[in-house]
Design a protein around this motif. Structure first.
Motif, mmCIF file in Angstrom:
data_model
loop_
_atom_site.group_PDB
_atom_site.id
_atom_site.type_symbol
_atom_site.label_atom_id
_atom_site.label_comp_id
_atom_site.label_asym_id
_atom_site.label_seq_id
_atom_site.Cartn_x
_atom_site.Cartn_y
_atom_site.Cartn_z
ATOM 1 N N ARG A 17 -1.938 8.040 -5.357
ATOM 2 C CA ARG A 17 -2.443 6.744 -4.902
ATOM 3 C C ARG A 17 -3.491 6.979 -3.821
ATOM 4 N NH1 ARG A 17 1.552 1.766 -4.146
ATOM 5 N NH2 ARG A 17 -0.512 0.805 -4.124
ATOM 6 N N CYS A 18 -4.386 5.990 -3.659
ATOM 7 C CA CYS A 18 -5.508 6.197 -2.742
ATOM 8 C C CYS A 18 -5.072 6.272 -1.282
ATOM 9 C CB CYS A 18 -6.553 5.097 -2.937
ATOM 10 S SG CYS A 18 -5.969 3.437 -2.547
ATOM 11 N N HIS A 19 -3.907 5.731 -0.931
ATOM 12 C CA HIS A 19 -3.457 5.731 0.459
ATOM 13 C C HIS A 19 -2.558 6.922 0.783
ATOM 14 C CE1 HIS A 19 -4.666 1.472 0.046
ATOM 15 N NE2 HIS A 19 -4.986 1.590 1.313
ATOM 16 N N ASN A 20 -2.347 7.825 -0.155
ATOM 17 C CA ASN A 20 -1.519 9.000 0.120
ATOM 18 C C ASN A 20 -2.049 9.871 1.254
ATOM 19 O OD1 ASN A 20 0.338 8.249 -1.768
ATOM 20 N ND2 ASN A 20 -0.185 9.818 -3.271
ATOM 21 N N LYS B 128 0.798 -1.218 0.000
ATOM 22 C CA LYS B 128 0.000 0.000 0.000
ATOM 23 C C LYS B 128 0.837 1.279 0.000
ATOM 24 C CE LYS B 128 -3.900 -2.165 2.434
ATOM 25 N NZ LYS B 128 -4.824 -2.109 1.289
ATOM 26 N N PHE B 129 2.064 1.218 0.537
ATOM 27 C CA PHE B 129 2.826 2.458 0.709
ATOM 28 C C PHE B 129 4.213 2.430 0.081
ATOM 29 C CE2 PHE B 129 -0.036 1.959 4.387
ATOM 30 C CZ PHE B 129 -0.801 3.108 4.252
ATOM 31 N N ILE C 256 -3.236 8.976 4.041
ATOM 32 C CA ILE C 256 -2.756 8.415 5.313
ATOM 33 C C ILE C 256 -1.318 8.846 5.562
ATOM 34 C CG2 ILE C 256 -2.298 6.267 6.558
ATOM 35 C CD1 ILE C 256 -4.583 5.005 5.007
#
Length: 467
Positions: free
Chosen positions: A436-439, A414-415, A441
């Motif tokens: 990205r969708c987890h940026n 994810k990262f 966080i």
């Protein structure tokens, strides 16, 4: 028919109407990667470098905070003007962080200048250097590195680390028959030549804090006490609780642990005579309890709590026979703590499964089993790097809201496995992460909030930007 040495001109294949065009064919030449050299590192302002693993720079703030360069210097690892010791260790650590199975896979990044920048080099070293470096190190290097690493990491992740789960792991050897000891290999279901390794994991944070692969079968019984001495040297005090299975420590060694004032919980082999005696006890001898285990909440068990004598152990020891834990026969717990409740002892030992989960992660993600060397000291460096990589991932996961319990594989996907661009500025290095969708966080975590200087990058700080 074409002949050898003929002209590179040929007619393009005709599909439908002929085009009448000719195509010039030239011999494709692979790009020759540069030689790793610290002196060739370009930190000039305005330079930009693309990379497909920009997420690895997320570990830089933690490494800078722990002063990784100072830890390597204190451990006295070998280095050179072209590849200093810090850069050598960071290059090998990067392979662990990026889910690479073998050191030879460092060639996958031979032309990635950004990864070279992560290690303080122009590019990462070649395969020959990565595979040869471990032969220049010894057990003393690994002990000093682990000591400094744990001392620096403990205040951040386990400031009150007093409970540890211990276990051995046999790393299979895949070459010709050697002089290595034979150990049982669970993944093969049989015994085979292997390098025996030992790990200690802090119980609550699930951080690996000790490892040793420079072991022979004769060294195995005293390894727990070596860890106790290691922890005492690092923190100035002994562990309070140790959890291990029946094969880790023989009975005489249990006495040595008890004399240090350390409490332990272990399990005993289920001998036929012991089980027969327990089955013959009246039902009134068994007591009931409800325990909470990580995966089985409110589990009803029954137990017999008694004190027994063991061969080689000084004085009586507490035995807790527990029925209802999913086994056909009762599980036999041994402990030198006479005051803890039976329910508490069972729950304490249930947490030991975390070290097995941690070793499973080390096998699957950090590729602990992908070692082919029969030289234990060669394996020992890789095992120490596994401890460091585990600490890096646990430290990063601890900083990400909602991911504190996530496995390294999930954090990587994810990262870390994120492309981006590295920009060099006058006073900092800016990492531009692709969308990205987890940026969000990462943005919330503010990993670059302290803006600590990175010594192996001319004291430049790092900054993260998200598109």
């Amino acid at each position: 028919m074409s002949q050898r040495g003929a002209s590179p001109l040929f007619l393009a294949p005709q599909f439908g109407r002929p085009s009448g065009r000719t195509v010039q064919v030239t011999d494709a030449q692979p790009e020759t990667p540069e030689v790793a050299d610290r002196q060739q590192l370009d930190l000039g302002s305005g330079r930009r470098v693309r990379t497909r693993v920009a997420g690895v720079f997320l570990f830089l703030p933690l490494l800078a905070r722990l002063r990784f360069d100072r830890l390597v210097e204190q451990a006295e690892y070998p280095g050179s003007e072209m590849i200093p010791a810090t850069s050598a260790l960071l290059s090998l650590l990067a392979l662990k962080l990026l889910d690479k199975e073998r050191r030879s896979h460092i060639s996958d990044f031979s032309c990635d200048e950004a990864l070279g920048l992560f290690a303080g080099l122009n590019v990462l070293p070649k395969t020959s250097f990565a595979t040869e470096y471990s032969y220049r190190t010894g057990r003393d290097h690994q002990l000093r590195l682990l000591s400094g690493w744990v001392k620096a990491l403990a205040p951040l992740l386990f400031p009150e680390g007093h409970e540890f789960s211990l276990d051995f792991h046999a790393i299979p050897f895949r070459g010709d028959p050697t002089a290595l000891d034979t150990h049982y290999l669970p993944m093969r279901g049989k015994a085979g030549p292997s390098v025996l390794s030992f790990f200690a994991q802090e119980q609550r944070s699930r951080v690996l804090c000790y490892a040793d692969a420079n072991l022979t079968r004769t060294d195995q019984p005293g390894e727990v006490m070596r860890f106790v001495e290691f922890w005492h040297a690092v923190t100035g005090q002994d562990p309070r609780w140790l959890y291990f299975d029946s094969k880790v420590v023989p009975y005489p060694e249990l006495s040595r642990i008890g004399r240090r004032g350390i409490h332990f919980v272990t399990i005993r082999m289920r001998g036929a005579a012991v089980i027969r005696r327990l089955r013959g006890l009246p039902s009134t001898a068994w007591r009931g309890a409800v325990i909470d285990t990580p995966k089985r909440c409110h589990q009803h068990v029954r137990y017999v709590d008694e004190q027994i004598k063991l061969p080689g152990y000084e004085g009586p020891i507490r035995q807790l026979a527990v029925d209802g834990l999913g086994r056909d026969r009762p599980t036999l717990f041994l402990s030198n703590d006479l005051n803890e409740t039976a329910r508490s002892l069972i729950i304490r030992y249930a947490g030991r499964n975390r070290v097995e989960d941690g070793l499973g992660t080390s096998v699957n993600f950090f590729h602990l089993n992908c070692l082919a060397s029969e030289v234990r000291l060669n394996v020992d460096l890789d095992v120490a790097l596994t401890v460091l990589a585990n600490g890096c991932y646990r430290g990063l996961a601890h900083s990400l809201k909602g991911f504190s319990r996530s496995a390294p594989k999930q954090v990587f996907r994810k990262f870390i496995e994120t492309s981006g661009e590295v920009e060099l500025q006058a006073e900092r290095i800016v990492i531009h992460f692709d969308r990205r969708c987890h940026n969000p966080i990462l943005r919330e975590a503010k990993l670059d909030g302290q803006s600590l200087p990175i010594p192996w990058l001319n004291n430049l700080s790092v900054r993260f930007e998200y598109r």
